[in-house]
Design an enzyme around this catalytic site. Structure first.
Site, short mmCIF file in Angstrom:
data_model
loop_
_atom_site.label_atom_id
_atom_site.label_comp_id
_atom_site.label_asym_id
_atom_site.label_seq_id
_atom_site.Cartn_x
_atom_site.Cartn_y
_atom_site.Cartn_z
N LYS A 213 0.83 -1.21 0.00
CA LYS A 213 0.00 0.00 0.00
C LYS A 213 0.86 1.26 0.00
CE LYS A 213 -4.11 -1.99 0.17
NZ LYS A 213 -5.08 -1.86 -0.92
N SER B 247 1.77 -9.45 -0.91
CA SER B 247 1.47 -8.02 -0.83
C SER B 247 1.66 -7.46 0.57
CB SER B 247 0.03 -7.78 -1.29
OG SER B 247 -0.86 -8.58 -0.55
N GLU C 254 -9.73 5.88 2.93
CA GLU C 254 -10.51 4.77 3.48
C GLU C 254 -9.53 3.64 3.80
OE1 GLU C 254 -9.86 5.05 0.31
OE2 GLU C 254 -9.27 3.00 -0.21
C1 LIG Z 1 -1.67 -6.82 2.44
C2 LIG Z 1 -2.81 -6.50 1.54
N1 LIG Z 1 -2.91 -7.13 0.36
C3 LIG Z 1 -3.91 -6.88 -0.49
C4 LIG Z 1 -4.93 -5.98 -0.20
C5 LIG Z 1 -6.03 -5.80 -1.17
O1 LIG Z 1 -5.96 -4.65 -1.91
P1 LIG Z 1 -5.56 -4.65 -3.45
O2 LIG Z 1 -6.41 -5.64 -4.15
O3 LIG Z 1 -5.82 -3.27 -3.87
O4 LIG Z 1 -4.13 -5.02 -3.55
C6 LIG Z 1 -4.85 -5.28 1.03
C7 LIG Z 1 -5.88 -4.29 1.37
O5 LIG Z 1 -6.01 -3.80 2.42
C8 LIG Z 1 -3.78 -5.55 1.91
O6 LIG Z 1 -3.68 -4.92 3.09
#
Ligand SMILES: Cc1ncc(COP(=O)(O)O)c(C=O)c1O
Lengths: 419, 255
Positions: free
Chosen positions: A93, A384, A115
């Site tokens: 993020k 992520s 948000e």
């Molecule tokens: C660690 C992590 N991965 C994925 C996401 C999902 O978001 P996005 O699909 O935009 O990557 C989030 C959302 O809060 C997150 O905290």
């Protein structure tokens, strides 16, 4: 492939998805944002500043790790992981947030709002605001506050105000509505830092652009480490920003299969999930400023969604993915809550990695498919985020009695202090 | 008679007309009908019936709650159109549909327009549908003889107002201030100059809304606006003091 070249089509549309559906009062604000974003995107200096900021502040480039134990155990493809969990604040993020922070300087605004679902985006935004000196207000659903207290703690201690959103389902979508309401009031000095590749144009394009740094790094790294392009790339999909980030690195490589992993929650037919494309329950609609597939009823009111991962618990999906899914460019699958818990345990024990519950959805699909692939094939997973923020949820899921008695003991201590 | 002609006709006797608002199914359709009776008695000229939506992102807290409660109690689009039909047959005021675009999009734009027409409505307000996305809906509306109400706002540039002015039919909804529905607007010179700016781009009547709550606001708007649009203040009154309170509210407002 340049999906962001709108010269042949409508600006901000990917096939029939995307667009800008906002109250008239925001027209000038979104135009101003679009103009500023176009200038930034056309300015190589901006991207250089962005990259060096992330290098110096967030630890980029994040490495790629070969999961040798897990690959051996599964007996199929070689599994590699892009480690965006190693960013400052623990998730991808921060990439988007630092980019929008720089852009906000060019806009000349002094206040930011955001948000958040899991709290990762809010946490990253609060961090950025502290560094850049912006006033910061984070909107978070009351349900999410209850399940992600550690991130709330950090946001508040970083100087952000965290507003508990009490309407609707009290989750991510309601936090988006709350941001819209703040923005229509305070747009003169406020920039809305949307946390995923959703919402009105130019947000899907802009967030994807900032996150593309993941895929750029990953393509180079995997070529070096695995000696070839990956055969499949897996990423979890909430709104779709981390997945867009890593997938963009491989859009021009037709041999690479891209797999978006949604939240299957309690599974097919449960109506307690957040799988917009992997399951058949979503239809096209217009909400929260854009047109895409939403989990909604026949009259266009949104259905309840569910996921063990707060960050995936969302009604809509990035409009670019709706288009790429129809084009057959990205395959969508869903992982259920219980599969996620099992995959998390396996990953922790075999590799010493703690992926966030969101990211673990991508691990589930990779773990399922790896044994069906040849040993010389390569899988790349985008991790992520890291899972330590999820300690309360994971401890609950694993029904960890030692953790529970620790919390009970803490509670007793606080209660005694209060008296 | 089209909406513009209707407003001009009513303005022959009174210099400032009133448009009121109810959220369909909140607290209940029976309550809605009683509210409309009181509005009709008071001589309200136009009423917007809000079809509840799960993501009312342009609304303030009271209407958010009303949308949510209405949906929770099972309000459907069919019920809203049925209510529109009963109300339009019963009362002298004209009726507009108000809601979010997804409601129209899901049933199909042509069905949407035809159902408003068949239910006796004269137009609709969809605050999250920008003019850029409206051309098909506007064409269908013209064929059906109902009016899309355009919103003009304090942040609209003159260039933007010119575009909005061209698309205006029936009346314009002038948003008096930034923000969502519900909170108070300080009626000041900026509201007057905004309406004057809007008038340079269209000849249709001007309704001014967002935060109008009392007779002083009405007096302020007289001579500037053609209609005062009253939303949250009426619902607040209904919640706090019921039918009698609402009767007094409109009597004082329209005295
Ligand atoms: C660690 C992590 N991965 C994925 C996401 C999902 O978001 P996005 O699909 O935009 O990557 C989030 C959302 O809060 C997150 O905290």
């Amino acid at each position: 492939m340049d999906i962001f070249d709108f010269s042949d089509g409508r600006e901000g549309y990917y096939g029939e998805y995307g667009g800008v559906f906002l109250p008239e009062i925001l027209h000038a604000t979104i135009e101003e944002l679009l103009v500023c974003f176009r200038e930034c995107k056309a300015d190589p200096k901006f991207w250089q500043d962005y990259v060096s900021l992330l290098q110096n502040y967030s630890g980029r480039p994040t490495p790629i790790t070969h999961l040798e134990n897990l690959s051996r155990q599964l007996g199929g493809a070689q599994i590699y992981v892009k480690r965006d969990d190693l960013n400052h604040t623990g998730s991808h993020k921060i990439n988007n947030v630092m980019g929008q922070g720089l852009l906000c300087q060019r806009l000349g605004k002094r206040r930011v709002i955001a948000e958040t679902g899991a709290g990762q985006h809010g946490f990253a935004t609060a961090t950025m605001a502290a560094k850049f000196g912006y006033d910061c207000k984070i909107y978070m659903g009351a349900v999410d506050i209850a399940r992600q207290r550690p991130n709330v703690f950090w946001m508040e201690n970083l100087g952000a105000e965290v507003a508990s959103v009490e309407d609707g389902q009290k989750t991510l979508k309601d936090a988006v509505n709350a941001c819209m309401r703040d923005w229509v009031t305070n747009m003169a000095d406020t920039h809305y830092i949307l946390g995923t590749a959703c919402g009105p144009h130019p947000f899907p394009e802009m967030v994807s652009w900032f996150q593309s740094i993941i895929g750029m790094e990953a393509r180079e790294q995997i070529l070096k480490q695995a000696g070839k392009l990956p055969d499949r790339v897996y990423a979890c999909v909430g709104g779709g920003s981390n997945a867009m980030g890593i997938f963009q690195g491989f859009f021009d490589d037709d041999s690479v299969e891209l797999i978006g992993c949604e939240a299957g929650g309690l599974g097919v037919g449960s109506y307690m999930h957040s799988a917009r494309l992997a399951y058949d329950d979503a239809t096209v609609g217009v909400a929260q400023g854009y047109k895409t597939y939403f989990l909604q009823n026949d009259e266009g009111n949104m259905n309840e969604t569910h996921s063990v991962a707060a960050g995936l618990d969302y009604i809509g999906i990035n409009p670019i993915f709706s288009y790429l899914w129809e084009q057959g460019k990205v395959r969508f699958e869903a992982a259920t809550d219980s599969e996620v818990k099992e995959a998390l345990k396996l990953t922790m024990r075999t590799e010493g990695l703690i992926p966030a519950l969101e990211s673990t959805h991508a691990f589930v699909m990779a773990i399922k498919e790896a044994p069906t692939m040849a040993k010389n094939e390569v899988i790349l997973i985008n991790q992520s985020g890291r899972g330590d923020k999820d300690i309360f949820t994971i401890a609950d899921a694993l029904d960890d009695s030692k953790w529970k008695s620790f919390i009970a003991g803490k509670a007793d201590q606080y209660r005694a202090e209060k008296k | 008679m089209g909406l513009q002609a209707y407003i001009e006709e009513r303005k022959k006797d009174r210099d400032l007309l009133v448009m009121a608002h109810v959220v369909c199914g909140y607290p209940s359709f029976e309550d809605n009908m009683q509210e409309l009776e009181i509005m009709a008695e008071a001589g309200v000229d136009l009423v917007e019936l809000q079809f509840p939506f799960s993501e009312p992102s342009a609304d303030g807290p009271l209407f958010v709650k009303a949308n949510e409660q209405s949906l929770k109690s099972g309000t459907t689009v069919d019920q809203c159109f049925d209510f529109m039909k009963r109300a339009s047959e019963r009362f002298p005021f004209k009726i507009l549909m108000m809601g979010y675009y997804n409601t129209a999009f899901k049933m199909g734009e042509e069905v949407f327009v035809n159902r408003i027409k068949a239910s006796g409505g004269v137009g609709y307000i969809l605050p999250d549908l920008p003019v850029e996305e409206s051309s098909n809906l506007h064409k269908l509306s013209e064929q059906a003889g109902i009016e899309p109400i355009i919103l003009m706002t304090p942040t609209s540039s003159d260039k933007r107002l010119a575009i909005l002015g061209k698309a205006s039919r029936g009346m314009v909804y002038v948003v008096a201030r930034k923000g969502v529905t519900g909170s108070k607007t300080n009626m000041g010179d900026d509201v007057i100059s905004l309406v004057e700016r809007c008038r340079q781009h269209t000849d249709v009547p001007m309704g001014v809304g967002f935060g109008i709550s009392c007779k002083a606001d009405m007096d302020f708007l007289r001579g500037t606006a053609d209609l005062a649009i009253v939303g949250t203040a009426a619902l607040k009154t209904w919640e706090s003091s019921g039918a009698e309170g609402l009767r007094v509210f409109f009597a004082e407002l329209m005295a």
